[in-house]
Design a protein around this motif. Structure first.
Motif, mmCIF file in Angstrom:
data_model
loop_
_atom_site.group_PDB
_atom_site.id
_atom_site.type_symbol
_atom_site.label_atom_id
_atom_site.label_comp_id
_atom_site.label_asym_id
_atom_site.label_seq_id
_atom_site.Cartn_x
_atom_site.Cartn_y
_atom_site.Cartn_z
ATOM 1 N N SER A 439 -126.654 -50.604 40.263
ATOM 2 C CA SER A 439 -126.441 -51.065 38.886
ATOM 3 C C SER A 439 -126.187 -52.633 38.809
ATOM 4 N N LEU A 442 -129.671 -54.388 37.699
ATOM 5 C CA LEU A 442 -130.297 -53.756 36.518
ATOM 6 C C LEU A 442 -130.681 -55.316 35.892
ATOM 7 N N GLN A 446 -132.999 -52.735 30.877
ATOM 8 C CA GLN A 446 -132.200 -51.240 31.448
ATOM 9 C C GLN A 446 -130.736 -51.427 30.875
ATOM 10 N N ILE A 512 -127.271 -44.355 35.516
ATOM 11 C CA ILE A 512 -128.559 -44.844 36.065
ATOM 12 C C ILE A 512 -129.319 -43.851 36.943
ATOM 13 N N HIS A 516 -135.977 -42.981 37.665
ATOM 14 C CA HIS A 516 -136.306 -43.661 36.568
ATOM 15 C C HIS A 516 -136.838 -45.210 36.881
ATOM 16 N N LEU A 517 -135.784 -45.850 37.704
ATOM 17 C CA LEU A 517 -135.897 -47.196 38.161
ATOM 18 C C LEU A 517 -137.162 -47.377 38.908
ATOM 19 N N GLU A 518 -137.532 -46.418 39.692
ATOM 20 C CA GLU A 518 -138.473 -46.423 40.903
ATOM 21 C C GLU A 518 -139.892 -46.732 40.167
ATOM 22 N N LEU A 520 -140.641 -48.518 37.528
ATOM 23 C CA LEU A 520 -140.676 -49.790 37.234
ATOM 24 C C LEU A 520 -141.470 -50.582 38.146
ATOM 25 N N TRP A 523 -139.321 -52.374 41.120
ATOM 26 C CA TRP A 523 -138.590 -51.719 41.767
ATOM 27 C C TRP A 523 -138.193 -52.222 43.152
ATOM 28 N N MET A 526 -135.631 -54.939 42.769
ATOM 29 C CA MET A 526 -134.459 -54.526 42.416
ATOM 30 C C MET A 526 -133.526 -53.935 43.661
#
Length: 594
Positions: A439, A442, A446, A512, A516-518, A520, A523, A526
């Motif tokens: 987190s 982010l 996000q 989170i 979902h973040l993967e 992007l 990623w 991040m």
């Protein structure tokens, strides 16, 4: 890639093969034979004709019809049917089992006429109970007007209310023939559709339900009359596509009503341009979602397995028989793709070909008009048409995407937040530390979504949220549908928040989704940043056995888990950290091991 001129091929497996539509009288959705000649659809479109070229470049236009695209712009090639699928021994058709389900829903075909053998005694069938418990006084309450649509189960008429709160008002009446309800499933479909329409209420983009009546012959479903025509008709009238700004206005309305349905625990399962009607012919008329004949209530964490929907809009996981609300998001992605370029992202001449394209092919974002479409719009569509349902944005989350974002419009409450927080509260301290580290990496994009959800839970600007905040936010949005879908039961697992509060920093960690973040582009960067935080604040020694127990993996998978842990200090390495964020199943662990 076929332009949006063809008739929709609808499929049903354990869903509604006997489709009933508001405004169209209830079409049958079935599995047409590939040999069926091109024919006109009810919207004036024509099924794609065969071209003399290869399947990958089949013309989407009928012979003799001019392309509706602007001069110099050609339709995109049908990447959904690449040559690699045309091989001597193709895989089993994903559509093969659907015909049996249609028969189960509609009943067996009628036998050919002929003399009845006198030496064989037929078994007496138990009569179906077609009493729905609705009012019997339809004729006293409504005066039927002209027919506005016709389908397999009956037809839809306009009508005038003769009494009650809507006296004198024009309404739409879907008249469903009881004679054509030949199976218990078809009867239950009607019962469930009325239940869902009754349960959902008070959303501007949802068709209003007024009443349900019945007599010996029919069921009468009384709803709001939408006289502005279908979204499909407007797409065709514009030559096949919308401008980005006009497309945004349509997509925002679709996402808004679907976010509402999903919060109530209702999955629509048949989103397509034909199921959105405009209230009037005005260019800026409001749009309404109709036709809940395939819809169902879905409990938290429940996966559905019946194949339903329309072939061009069906999600991959539906064909794999394990899906939930994310299937609606895929359908919205298909609609958005059509709005922006006028073509379907997945097209083939046959139902089986469409399914193979949905499962294997990638949408075309190369050919015209995509080079002129904004990067934000393309990213939006790609994130909805991700074949991994876990990586798709939710409806509420989609409204915060840079392409649609409007800081002055309130984002709806997202049911996913409740599910993620539930998982976070049940997680081990090590898993929580891993999520907290993530987190902290982010971006503002996000965080915009998370801030909007936090404000909905803490509307008075409080810096902390508790169990009462989650309960009040859910109850303020509750309808009767929540009781049916058991969504309200999710509060039981949030009980630990009765004894403590959660600040925004911890909320970000809890709300989170690594999946979902993967999806992007950033990623890798991040997770690299997140791992630095994890090394300083959360990484601790753990044995392979402890890790296997936490992930519920057997001893046979120990060799896979050993690659996650540094031998020198028994802490996660970078690979182990990223894998741990996702969790691992026995199947995926075995796949990696091979």
């Amino acid at each position: 890639m076929g332009l949006c001129y063809g008739k929709n091929v609808s499929v049903t497996e354990g869903g509604d093969a006997d489709k009933r539509r508001h405004g169209k009288g209830g079409e049958v959705t079935g599995s047409p034979s590939p040999a069926t000649p091109a024919s006109k659809s009810r919207t004036g479109g024509i099924t794609p004709s065969h071209s003399s070229t290869s399947t990958a470049s089949a013309s989407p236009y009928p012979q003799g019809f001019a392309s509706p695209l602007p001069a110099g712009v050609s339709p995109s090639p049908a990447r959904s049917t690449p040559r690699r699928f045309l091989r001597p021994f193709p895989p089993p058709s994903p559509a093969k089992h659907i015909r049996a389900a249609i028969a189960k829903r509609l009943g067996p075909p009628k036998p050919k006429e002929g003399p009845i053998p006198e030496d064989e005694a037929g078994e007496e069938e138990t009569p179906l109970d077609k009493n729905f418990g609705y009012g019997k006084n339809f004729g006293a309450k409504y005066e039927l007007g002209k027919e506005v649509g016709r389908g397999h189960f009956g037809h839809t008429c306009s009508a005038t209310a003769k009494k009650g709160e809507i006296k004198g008002q024009l309404v739409a009446v879907k008249i469903i023939s009881k004679a054509k309800m030949t199976t218990p499933i078809s009867i239950e479909d009607v019962r469930r559709e009325v239940k869902i329409l009754k349960a959902l209420s008070n959303h501007n983009n949802l068709v209003k339900f007024y009443d349900a009546c019945e007599d010996a012959l029919n069921v009468y479903v009384v709803m709001e009359l939408c006289e502005g025509g279908e979204l499909l008709e407007r797409i065709l009238s514009r030559g096949g596509r919308y401008s980005e700004e006009d497309a945004k206005a349509i997509v925002i309305q679709i996402l808004s009503v679907i976010a509402f349905c999903h919060l109530q625990g209702v999955v629509h399962r048949d989103l397509k341009p034909e199921n959105f009607l405009f209230t009037t012919r005005d260019e800026n008329a409001q749009m309404k979602l109709i036709d809940f004949g395939l819809s169902d209530f879905v409990k938290p964490d429940e996966r559905l397995n019946d194949i339903v929907g329309s072939a061009y809009y069906v999600a991959p996981e539906v064909l794999h028989r394990s899906y939930s609300m994310e299937a609606d998001i895929w359908s919205i992605g298909v609609i958005t793709y059509i709005l922006l370029c006028g073509s379907r992202p997945f097209w083939a001449r046959t139902e089986s070909g469409i399914f193979r394209a949905v499962l294997r092919a990638d949408p075309n974002f190369v050919d015209s008009p995509w080079p002129d479409v904004s990067p934000e719009a393309k990213d939006f569509v790609k994130r909805l048409l991700n074949k991994d349902y876990r990586k798709r944005m939710t409806a509420a989350q989609s409204l915060t995407h840079p392409w649609l974002r409007d800081e002055h419009c309130q984002v709806p409450l997202d049911i996913l937040i409740f599910k993620l927080v539930k998982s976070y509260l049940r997680a081990t301290p090590l898993k929580r530390a891993a999520l907290k580290a993530l987190s902290k990496a982010l971006t503002e994009d996000q965080l915009f979504y998370l801030r909007s959800q936090f404000k909905l839970l803490a509307p008075n600007g409080e810096g902390h949220i508790s169990f009462d905040n989650f309960r009040m936010a859910l109850l303020q949005n509750a309808t009767e549908a929540m009781k049916e879908s058991k969504v309200i039961d999710i509060l039981n697992v949030l009980e630990p928040l009765s004894y403590r509060k959660m600040d925004f920093e911890e909320f970000c960690a809890a709300a989170i989704s690594p999946h979902h973040l993967e999806a992007l582009d950033g990623w890798e960067q991040m997770t690299s940043t997140a791992f630095e935080h994890f090394e300083r604040e959360g990484n601790r020694a753990i044995t392979v056995k402890e890790l296997a127990q936490e992930l519920s993996l057997p001893a046979t998978n120990y060799s896979v888990l050993r690659s996650w842990i540094r031998p020198e200090d028994c802490k996660f390495n970078f690979l182990g950290y990223t894998r741990y964020l996702h969790g691992v199943t026995i199947r995926s662990a075995n796949t990696r091991h091979r």
